[in-house]
Design a protein around this motif. Structure first.
Motif, PDB file in Angstrom:
ATOM      1  N   GLN A 176       7.821  -8.633   0.107  1.00  0.00           N
ATOM      2  CA  GLN A 176       6.592  -8.111   0.687  1.00  0.00           C
ATOM      3  C   GLN A 176       6.913  -7.007   1.692  1.00  0.00           C
ATOM      4  N   SER A 177       5.935  -6.140   1.933  1.00  0.00           N
ATOM      5  CA  SER A 177       6.151  -5.024   2.853  1.00  0.00           C
ATOM      6  C   SER A 177       6.053  -5.460   4.307  1.00  0.00           C
ATOM      7  N   GLY A 178       5.483  -6.630   4.574  1.00  0.00           N
ATOM      8  CA  GLY A 178       5.325  -7.102   5.940  1.00  0.00           C
ATOM      9  C   GLY A 178       5.459  -8.601   6.029  1.00  0.00           C
ATOM     10  N   GLY A 179       5.212  -9.140   7.210  1.00  0.00           N
ATOM     11  CA  GLY A 179       5.360 -10.569   7.443  1.00  0.00           C
ATOM     12  C   GLY A 179       4.056 -11.301   7.578  1.00  0.00           C
ATOM     13  N   GLY A 180       2.932 -10.689   7.143  1.00  0.00           N
ATOM     14  CA  GLY A 180       1.633 -11.323   7.267  1.00  0.00           C
ATOM     15  C   GLY A 180       1.427 -12.421   6.251  1.00  0.00           C
ATOM     16  N   VAL A 181       0.199 -12.934   6.187  1.00  0.00           N
ATOM     17  CA  VAL A 181      -0.081 -14.124   5.390  1.00  0.00           C
ATOM     18  C   VAL A 181      -0.638 -13.817   4.011  1.00  0.00           C
ATOM     19  N   ALA A 182      -1.135 -12.605   3.772  1.00  0.00           N
ATOM     20  CA  ALA A 182      -1.655 -12.247   2.459  1.00  0.00           C
ATOM     21  C   ALA A 182      -0.585 -11.510   1.672  1.00  0.00           C
ATOM     22  N   ALA A 183      -0.561 -11.749   0.371  1.00  0.00           N
ATOM     23  CA  ALA A 183       0.402 -11.071  -0.488  1.00  0.00           C
ATOM     24  C   ALA A 183      -0.035  -9.635  -0.729  1.00  0.00           C
ATOM     25  N   ASP A 184       0.935  -8.717  -0.837  1.00  0.00           N
ATOM     26  CA  ASP A 184       0.629  -7.353  -1.250  1.00  0.00           C
ATOM     27  C   ASP A 184       0.027  -7.383  -2.654  1.00  0.00           C
ATOM     28  N   THR A 185      -0.958  -6.535  -2.894  1.00  0.00           N
ATOM     29  CA  THR A 185      -1.589  -6.474  -4.209  1.00  0.00           C
ATOM     30  C   THR A 185      -1.606  -5.037  -4.704  1.00  0.00           C
ATOM     31  N   ASP A 186      -1.985  -4.875  -5.990  1.00  0.00           N
ATOM     32  CA  ASP A 186      -2.051  -3.519  -6.527  1.00  0.00           C
ATOM     33  C   ASP A 186      -3.145  -2.700  -5.840  1.00  0.00           C
ATOM     34  N   ALA A 187      -4.193  -3.351  -5.328  1.00  0.00           N
ATOM     35  CA  ALA A 187      -5.255  -2.634  -4.615  1.00  0.00           C
ATOM     36  C   ALA A 187      -4.929  -2.420  -3.153  1.00  0.00           C
ATOM     37  N   VAL A 188      -4.139  -3.327  -2.569  1.00  0.00           N
ATOM     38  CA  VAL A 188      -3.760  -3.242  -1.150  1.00  0.00           C
ATOM     39  C   VAL A 188      -2.251  -3.459  -1.068  1.00  0.00           C
ATOM     40  N   PRO A 189      -1.442  -2.437  -1.333  1.00  0.00           N
ATOM     41  CA  PRO A 189       0.014  -2.632  -1.405  1.00  0.00           C
ATOM     42  C   PRO A 189       0.673  -2.968  -0.083  1.00  0.00           C
ATOM     43  N   ASP A 190      -0.072  -2.898   1.009  1.00  0.00           N
ATOM     44  CA  ASP A 190       0.490  -3.283   2.310  1.00  0.00           C
ATOM     45  C   ASP A 190      -0.323  -4.409   2.944  1.00  0.00           C
ATOM     46  N   ALA A 191      -0.932  -5.266   2.118  1.00  0.00           N
ATOM     47  CA  ALA A 191      -1.769  -6.351   2.644  1.00  0.00           C
ATOM     48  C   ALA A 191      -1.007  -7.248   3.604  1.00  0.00           C
TER      49      ALA A 191
END
Length: 823
Positions: A176-191
């Motif tokens: 993942q691009s970050g350490g947050g709780v939502a997975a990166d998606t094709d619509a939000v690649p930095d979720a």
């Protein structure tokens, strides 16, 4: 049998500091962020702000702390410093990839370092690495921002919390691009970079907040100061100071409104070096001009998603009804209410805004309740299709809290259709105490419209008066600027737009050399007749003007990049570095030359944020917890995984799926944002979209949300209804394969609880129930970890029909561009 109860003597126990009902503490200590101090100085229509964030390492190993926080969307960040161990390290602004490499290299060498990055116009991330045990460090950001002005009042708004956001799209594989709780998606690649954990209500105040604002009228006649949402103390003298009272929390925006009269002016601020400079033109509307109303086509979009529950839905319905009431029989109207589906007040598109149809529209609005997910793109594209008559004034009004993560996707798809001479105006009404102002401001700017923010029902009437005027015809249109004795730099002007009642026109840009009598002539058309006003220039000592213009220019270029002009990347980076203003393609990085640790940090924590004020907690949380027993002995693990996780960009797999947020609504929104609830509670999966779902929802695996189906999506349970969830579980299971054995055992045990919930959603499935029963014992010492892991992979792969079983690339990650270079 009678058992006596003997009270403890005082010397037999010792109270824990800061403890009490609702307090949370683990054996590894509390959270790293100790304090946030905001100091602002308002002078005229500009604010200079310094933000100081204090971190402490409560652990016995070196720490990297991550904090996701908001800043005003029009603010220009121009300075960044790191203070620790009586040392001050100045941050350097570099291209984002280069800055990240410097930061990672410094941590690997045991040096203390910090990096500041922009993920959205109003969402930023700071990481501070190699904080040694017991140490306190401070990072400081310096920024400048303009104050919007309308109807005789300027507004200073400073956001204090990043609210949960709806994350659409299919999860991306790999790191993942970050350490947050939502997975990166094709619509939000930095979720995973914009979804920090959220604290449960009642959590003891974890951060000391201080905010002080000094006000210098700068020669203007300041008549009144109003504060909204927070409790403040005010002192007067040569300057006026407004301070928050102790105990206020970072859960809503801080807002000051200053009443004074603006005036027409042209301020010329030369650079310290060379002959160039920045001009700022302020032009008040003509008092003698009157606009002749033209027939209008108005499409009203109302967000009815789950995040709009409570007072926000009431205010949104009132706002929409006020807009409907302003229309006349010469206008045409369409009302689209949206969540995961689009609900229309009228069939067939636009209808005449007759008395009968306006009544029907208001009656329809009164029946709307909050539910579902925020699929905002489909209704906006439908609205643009309806606004196809170039012979009428075309207006779109969006009423929402804007809490979505796919802002770039929306701007890309919508922006391409409204730029240039489309003639469509977009106005946004943002309703929330922690509104996504950056996104709504981008839409309004692209659509030559207005963004009005409503933080309470008390503010609604005033805001709707502003929108009412903007929906009406402008006083002066087709504005152009002509420089007199002043050489303007080509392609540096901010948006010109039109002149509306009560709203000054503010335009800035760059000039290269000036004569003895510099001026700018503003020409346009007022009620069909030529109109002109010439404004003479004067020198000004306003150093913030350069940074404020640069920030606006960078936002303009970044939106063009998002819409498709990828060749602008080098220009964006060059502009950012030249003017020293942070943007999405650059980062501030501060590296201390002193070695303080033995290599990289041993522990990583992402700071959880407050639950936004006005957001409601669910009443059915106990039902989720009942689906799997809560095991309190795992509190320490939960602190590491839910609040921490891998450092952004690190190769370590992402943490297990965290419990998702719910709200007290019949069918809540799914913003992919958990509260810091006890470990062991399973995520509540969202069912597959039904045939009525929009194109964005169909065929997509949306981040899990509440267990109950959305209204209108009721269906018979089946394995097909949960196949997308099983595919997501398989992706996450593979990503966790490289963890230590003990963590993998805990992961399988948690997976068992989630599979039981999915099994219930599917109406009962023997293989799922059997696997869940086996995995529940994964933490026992005699359990065969390798066999259980492979058993889970095989069964999930078979049940998903290979949807998630494609062979991974050699490095087990999907190749993708850096998250800030969205494709």
């Amino acid at each position: 049998m009678t058992v006596p109860i003997t009270p403890l003597r005082p010397e037999e126990y010792a109270p824990v500091p800061d403890s009490g009902f609702g307090a949370l503490e683990t054996e590894k200590g509390n959270l790293p962020l100790e304090s946030v101090a905001v100091t602002a100085h308002l002078s005229g229509l500009t604010a200079g702000v310094e933000v100081a964030q204090g971190f402490r390492n409560p652990y016995d190993v070196s720490l990297e702390a991550t904090y996701v926080f908001p800043l005003p969307p029009r603010a220009a960040v121009t300075k960044f410093t790191l203070e620790a161990d009586d040392r001050v390290v100045e941050g350097l602004l570099k291209e984002r990839g280069e800055a990240r490499a410097d930061y990672d290299r410094a941590l690997a060498q045991g040096q203390r370092a910090a990096i500041a990055e922009e993920d959205r116009p109003d969402v930023f991330t700071i990481r501070v690495g190699n904080i040694v045990p017991g140490e306190r460090v401070t990072v400081r950001l310096t920024l400048s921002q303009p104050l919007p002005y309308e109807d005789g009042a300027a507004e200073f708004r400073f956001p204090l919390v990043v609210a949960p956001r709806y994350i659409p799209g299919v999860p991306l594989e790999g790191a993942q691009s970050g350490g947050g709780v939502a997975a990166d998606t094709d619509a939000v690649p930095d979720a995973s970079r914009i979804t920090p954990p959220v604290l449960l209500p009642g959590f003891p105040n974890p951060v000391r907040l201080s905010l002080a604002t000094t006000i210098d009228p700068a020669g203007l006649d300041l008549r009144e100061i109003r504060s909204s949402l927070h409790t403040v103390d005010t002192t007067t003298g040569e300057t006026i100071t407004v301070e928050l009272r102790p105990g206020e929390r970072l859960d809503r925006d801080f807002i000051l409104r200053l009443a004074f009269d603006a005036s027409t002016s042209l301020a010329l601020t030369p650079d310290d070096e060379g002959q160039e400079g920045t001009f700022t033109l302020t032009l008040t509307p003509p008092a003698d001009a009157a606009a002749t109303p033209a027939p209008r086509d108005v499409v009203l979009l109302l967000d009815r998603s789950g995040s709009m529950t409570g007072w926000k839905m009431v205010a949104a319905r009132r706002a929409a009804a006020r807009i409907v009431d302003t229309l006349t029989a010469h206008d045409r109207l369409a009302v689209l209410a949206f969540d995961h589906d689009v609900n229309r007040a009228f069939t067939g598109g636009l209808v005449a805004a007759s008395d009968r149809n306006r009544y029907r529209a208001v009656e329809h609005l009164s029946r709307l309740d909050a539910r579902g997910g925020t699929e905002i793109l489909a209704p906006m594209e439908e609205a643009l299709r309806l606004l196809d008559d170039p012979n009428r004034d075309r207006v779109m009004v969006l009423v929402t809290d804007g809490q979505v993560g796919n802002e770039d996707e929306i701007v890309e798809r919508v922006g391409a259709k409204i730029t240039g001479d489309s003639g469509i105006r977009i106005h946004a009404v943002g309703i929330d105490r922690a509104v996504n102002a950056g996104f709504l401001g981008r839409l309004a700017m692209l659509g030559s419209g207005r963004c009005e923010l409503v933080e309470s029902e008390d503010r609604l009437d005033e805001a709707m008066e502003h929108i009412h005027r903007r929906i009406g015809s402008p006083l002066v249109t087709d504005l152009t600027l002509t420089a007199v004795d002043l050489d303007l730099v080509e392609d540096t002007l901010t948006h010109v737009g039109s002149l509306f009642p009560g709203v000054p026109l503010v335009v800035s840009g760059r000039f290269r050399g000036r004569g003895e009598s510099p001026a700018i002539a503003v020409r346009g058309t007022a009620d069909g007749e030529p109109w002109e006003r010439t404004v003479e220039g004067r020198g000004a000592g306003a150093p913030a003007a350069r940074a404020v213009w640069a920030r606006a220019e960078l936002r303009r270029l970044e939106d063009r990049y998002t819409i498709g002009e990828r060749e602008l990347e080098s220009r964006i980076v060059a502009t950012s570095l030249r003017f020293g203003v942070l943007c999405r393609f650059t980062s501030f990085v501060a590296v201390d030359s002193r070695v303080v640790a033995d290599g990289k940090p041993r522990h990583h924590v992402i700071q959880p944020v407050e639950q936004p004020s006005g957001w409601e907690m669910p009443m059915n949380m106990s039902a989720v917890a009942a689906a799997a027993p809560i095991r309190m002995e795992k509190a320490s693990f939960a602190m590491d995984e839910t609040f921490g996780g891998a450092a952004p960009g690190a190769p370590a797999p992402p943490p297990p799926p965290a419990p998702r947020m719910m709200r007290r609504t019949p069918a809540p929104d799914t913003p992919s944002q958990p509260f810091a609830q006890p470990p062991g509670a399973p995520p509540a999966p969202i069912p597959s979209p039904g045939p009525g779902a929009g194109p964005r929802a169909r065929g997509r695996s949306v981040s899990p949300g509440p267990m109950r189906p959305h209204p209108g999506r009721e269906r018979q349970p089946s394995l097909d209804s949960v196949r997308a969830l099983l595919a997501e579980e398989l992706v996450r299971l593979r990503a966790a394969a490289g963890r230590p054995d003990q963590e993998r055992r805990r992961y399988l045990s948690d997976l068992a609880s989630r599979l039981r919930v999915i099994d219930q959603m599917a109406g009962g499935h023997a293989d799922l129930a059997s696997l869940a029963a086996e995995l529940e014992g994964a933490e026992r010492a005699d359990a065969d970890l390798a066999r259980l892991w492979q058993r889970a992979v095989d069964l999930l792969g078979r049940l998903t029909g290979g949807a998630a079983d494609a062979p991974a690339p050699p490095d087990s990650t999907r190749a993708r561009r850096p998250f800030w270079k969205r494709t």
